[in-house]
Design an enzyme around this catalytic site. Structure first.
Site, mmCIF file in Angstrom:
data_model
loop_
_atom_site.group_PDB
_atom_site.id
_atom_site.type_symbol
_atom_site.label_atom_id
_atom_site.label_comp_id
_atom_site.label_asym_id
_atom_site.label_seq_id
_atom_site.Cartn_x
_atom_site.Cartn_y
_atom_site.Cartn_z
ATOM 1 N N GLU A 1 46.937 88.040 5.691
ATOM 2 C CA GLU A 1 45.655 88.576 5.198
ATOM 3 C C GLU A 1 45.106 89.414 6.330
ATOM 4 O OE1 GLU A 1 44.765 88.010 2.006
ATOM 5 O OE2 GLU A 1 46.645 86.892 1.911
ATOM 6 N N CYS B 1 36.201 91.535 6.950
ATOM 7 C CA CYS B 1 37.413 92.248 6.513
ATOM 8 C C CYS B 1 37.094 93.189 5.367
ATOM 9 C CB CYS B 1 38.519 91.265 6.148
ATOM 10 S SG CYS B 1 38.031 90.045 4.929
HETATM 11 P P1 NAD Z 1 43.979 89.489 15.605
HETATM 12 O O1 NAD Z 1 45.146 89.693 14.689
HETATM 13 O O2 NAD Z 1 43.917 90.213 16.872
HETATM 14 O O3 NAD Z 1 43.871 87.935 15.971
HETATM 15 C C1 NAD Z 1 43.957 86.943 14.968
HETATM 16 C C2 NAD Z 1 44.795 85.802 15.502
HETATM 17 O O4 NAD Z 1 46.113 86.280 15.781
HETATM 18 C C3 NAD Z 1 44.248 85.234 16.798
HETATM 19 O O5 NAD Z 1 44.367 83.837 16.770
HETATM 20 C C4 NAD Z 1 45.150 85.855 17.846
HETATM 21 O O6 NAD Z 1 45.281 85.120 19.033
HETATM 22 C C5 NAD Z 1 46.478 85.918 17.117
HETATM 23 N N1 NAD Z 1 47.421 86.894 17.645
HETATM 24 C C6 NAD Z 1 47.149 88.052 18.310
HETATM 25 N N2 NAD Z 1 48.308 88.698 18.607
HETATM 26 C C7 NAD Z 1 49.314 87.926 18.129
HETATM 27 C C8 NAD Z 1 50.739 88.077 18.088
HETATM 28 N N3 NAD Z 1 51.346 89.131 18.616
HETATM 29 N N4 NAD Z 1 51.461 87.122 17.464
HETATM 30 C C9 NAD Z 1 50.854 86.055 16.890
HETATM 31 N N5 NAD Z 1 49.522 85.857 16.914
HETATM 32 C C10 NAD Z 1 48.757 86.789 17.515
HETATM 33 O O7 NAD Z 1 42.681 89.738 14.707
HETATM 34 P P2 NAD Z 1 41.163 89.501 15.130
HETATM 35 O O8 NAD Z 1 40.718 90.589 16.022
HETATM 36 O O9 NAD Z 1 40.981 88.103 15.567
HETATM 37 O O10 NAD Z 1 40.423 89.624 13.727
HETATM 38 C C11 NAD Z 1 39.942 90.812 13.198
HETATM 39 C C12 NAD Z 1 40.888 91.336 12.145
HETATM 40 O O11 NAD Z 1 41.082 90.338 11.141
HETATM 41 C C13 NAD Z 1 40.353 92.545 11.413
HETATM 42 O O12 NAD Z 1 41.414 93.473 11.274
HETATM 43 C C14 NAD Z 1 39.954 91.993 10.040
HETATM 44 O O13 NAD Z 1 39.974 92.938 9.004
HETATM 45 C C15 NAD Z 1 40.982 90.937 9.851
HETATM 46 N N6 NAD Z 1 40.549 89.916 8.878
HETATM 47 C C16 NAD Z 1 41.141 89.926 7.649
HETATM 48 C C17 NAD Z 1 40.740 89.013 6.675
HETATM 49 C C18 NAD Z 1 41.359 89.030 5.292
HETATM 50 O O14 NAD Z 1 41.140 88.079 4.530
HETATM 51 N N7 NAD Z 1 42.116 90.057 4.931
HETATM 52 C C19 NAD Z 1 39.747 88.068 6.983
HETATM 53 C C20 NAD Z 1 39.168 88.075 8.244
HETATM 54 C C21 NAD Z 1 39.587 89.013 9.192
#
Ligand code: NAD
Length: 477
Positions: free
Chosen positions: A244, A278
């Site tokens: 997501e 999001c």
């Molecule tokens: P992010 O992907 O940077 O981080 C999310 C999680 O992924 C964190 O726990 C982080 O440590 C982990 N992560 C980072 N790099 C990784 C890797 N290479 N491998 C595995 N895990 C890794 O996202 P964010 O900045 O925390 O959140 C914001 C983003 O989330 C925005 O793009 C937003 O649109 C999206 N979002 C989407 C939804 C949805 O339902 N579609 C809901 C909420 C947020």
């Protein structure tokens, strides 16, 4: 200051010698929480420990698992205030919003506790001598990797659905909200058998180490770039991936709507949670006939919003999550200005501590600008003026993302064109947020894959088995 501990194999504080990360309050820069940074070795141990209790939890009666999840929801409810305060302290959103996120999470846990045991398979009509049916079974070990922008609600969805369907979970909350993840895991764990839920903390490297483990499902809510890295990693282990991810949701303002009302909707969509949702409104296509009045009303609303710390009840616009993210938002705004866009309000870095960024309206935008095409995830409303509803639809559809879209129109035929033609998971007509309970959609393109919520999320966490049984020698039992 919160001191976060990890939970591995049912033991709090497990994990050994690791690094430490510190989160600062985005309202004033003061330290809020410290958390261990799990190494790949620790993450591997957490997955091994989870495997040890996998069979027992999978073999627990669904009604018993559901009862445990109800007790877990009670435990989360008992720490609602503490959780909301931690969310506000770590990522800055107004306390009432943070509380709303916790309450939504509790509601989701309870929904999954009710739906889990009643969701079954199908019986099939084979020959009279045989019995044929399809039955959902737990997938095994689920890695749940979550973001910071609505940390409790998002985590409760994934954890509740995975646990009630009989999976064991290794949970890694965002490095920007580790205390919220820890408080949530503490409450859930108090109602679950030891080892069924594990908590590891850390940043991207810890997440990458978890996604590379031989788990059965990696469920990620977060950015598109991370989702793609996880998909590549899971392709090597064969784990199922549920993503997501990001969005750049359009808002279309048609020629026949009240521009003042449309501006209020646009402001809600673009500025709630400082644009860090999001499905926030990320780009606006407004018909030329109403553009001037719409933009004037949007600027007025943006400049009226009270900016301040999330813990102040008068605050309408909290800070961004941190200065790194603020740099990203401001960089996109200044790049658009260099390409010919015009800031009508906001767009400047305030003096003083914290990561505040004002509600910003940017006019004279073109559809091809990165501010319009990419995800900004900040309180920024870029406005593109269009000459027809068809042009607006074409621009809205032309995106690397496919999360959601909103159309404000008085025309039923335009409303129908919008929901049929837009290649996104969710289409909203005449309301930027909202939707009936239980709705779920497939995000498209860079926004991810699979159901991230709703009853269908239960199916994502189960594997369906087809069973055919007949008596020996085609005779009788
Ligand atoms: P992010 O992907 O940077 O981080 C999310 C999680 O992924 C964190 O726990 C982080 O440590 C982990 N992560 C980072 N790099 C990784 C890797 N290479 N491998 C595995 N895990 C890794 O996202 P964010 O900045 O925390 O959140 C914001 C983003 O989330 C925005 O793009 C937003 O649109 C999206 N979002 C989407 C939804 C949805 O339902 N579609 C809901 C909420 C947020």
């Amino acid at each position: 200051m919160y001191t976060v501990a990890q939970l591995i194999g049912g033991v709090w504080g497990a994990g050994g010698e690791e690094g430490e990360l510190v989160v600062h309050d985005p309202a004033d820069g003061s330290p809020v929480s410290s958390a261990p940074v799990a190494t790949a070795d620790v993450v591997g141990k957490a997955v091994e420990a989870a495997r040890e209790v996998e069979a027992e939890w999978a073999g627990t009666a669904p009604a018993e698992r559901a009862a445990a999840l109800h007790r877990a929801a009670d435990a989360v409810e008992a720490v609602t205030d503490e959780l909301a305060a931690a969310v506000t302290a770590e990522m800055g959103k107004p306390l009432a919003d943070a509380r709303g996120g916790v309450e939504a999470g509790i509601g989701t846990l309870r929904q999954y506790a009710e739906l889990g045991p009643v969701r079954g398979g199908r019986t099939l009509h084979g020959g009279h001598h045989a019995l044929d049916f399809m039955v959902p079974q737990p997938r095994g070990v689920v890695a749940a990797i979550t973001p910071w922008n609505d940390p409790v609600a998002v985590s409760c969805g994934l954890l509740g659905a995975a646990l009630v369907t009989g999976n064991v979970v290794v949970y890694k909350p965002s490095e920007r909200t580790p205390a919220a993840g820890w408080l949530l895991a503490r409450a859930l764990d108090s109602a679950l058998p030891p080892g069924v839920l594990s908590l590891v903390t850390g940043g991207a490297e810890t997440g990458a180490a978890l996604a590379a483990q031989p788990v059965d499902v990696v469920a990620h809510v977060g950015s598109t770039a991370t989702g793609r890295a996880i998909a590549a990693s899971a392709a090597r282990t064969g784990a199922k991936v549920l993503l997501e991810n990001g969005g750049s949701d359009p808002l279309i303002v048609d020629a026949d709507v009240d521009p003042i009302w449309a501006a209020r909707e646009a402001a809600t969509g673009a500025f709630a949670n400082a644009g860090q949702i999001c499905v926030a409104v990320e780009r606006i296509y407004v018909h030329r006939d109403v553009a001037d009045d719409f933009v004037a009303a949007l600027v007025k609303r943006a400049s009226e919003l009270r900016m301040g710390p999330g813990r102040d009840p008068a605050t309408e616009l909290g800070p961004l999550v941190d200065r790194r993210h603020r740099d990203h938002v401001h960089g996109q705004v200044t790049a658009a200005v260099a390409q010919g866009a015009r800031i009508l309000t906001g767009g400047t870095l305030p003096d003083g501590p914290g990561a505040f960024y004002p509600a910003t309206v940017v006019a004279d935008c073109r559809h091809d600008m990165p501010l319009v095409r990419d995800e900004t995830f900040g309180p920024v409303a870029p406005v593109v003026v269009v000459d027809s509803f068809s042009e607006a639809l074409r621009c809205a559809a032309d995106s690397p993302y496919g999360l959601a879209a909103t159309v404000l129109t008085g025309s039923m035929s335009h409303a129908h064109r919008a929901w049929r033609e837009l290649p996104v998971g969710t289409v909203k007509v005449n309301a930027v947020f909202g939707g009936a309970p239980g709705g779920a959609a497939h995000p498209r393109r860079g926004s991810g894959q699979g159901f991230g919520y709703g009853p269908e999320l239960l199916d994502e966490f189960t594997a369906t088995k087809a069973v055919h049984i007949e008596a020996p020698g085609r005779g009788h039992w």
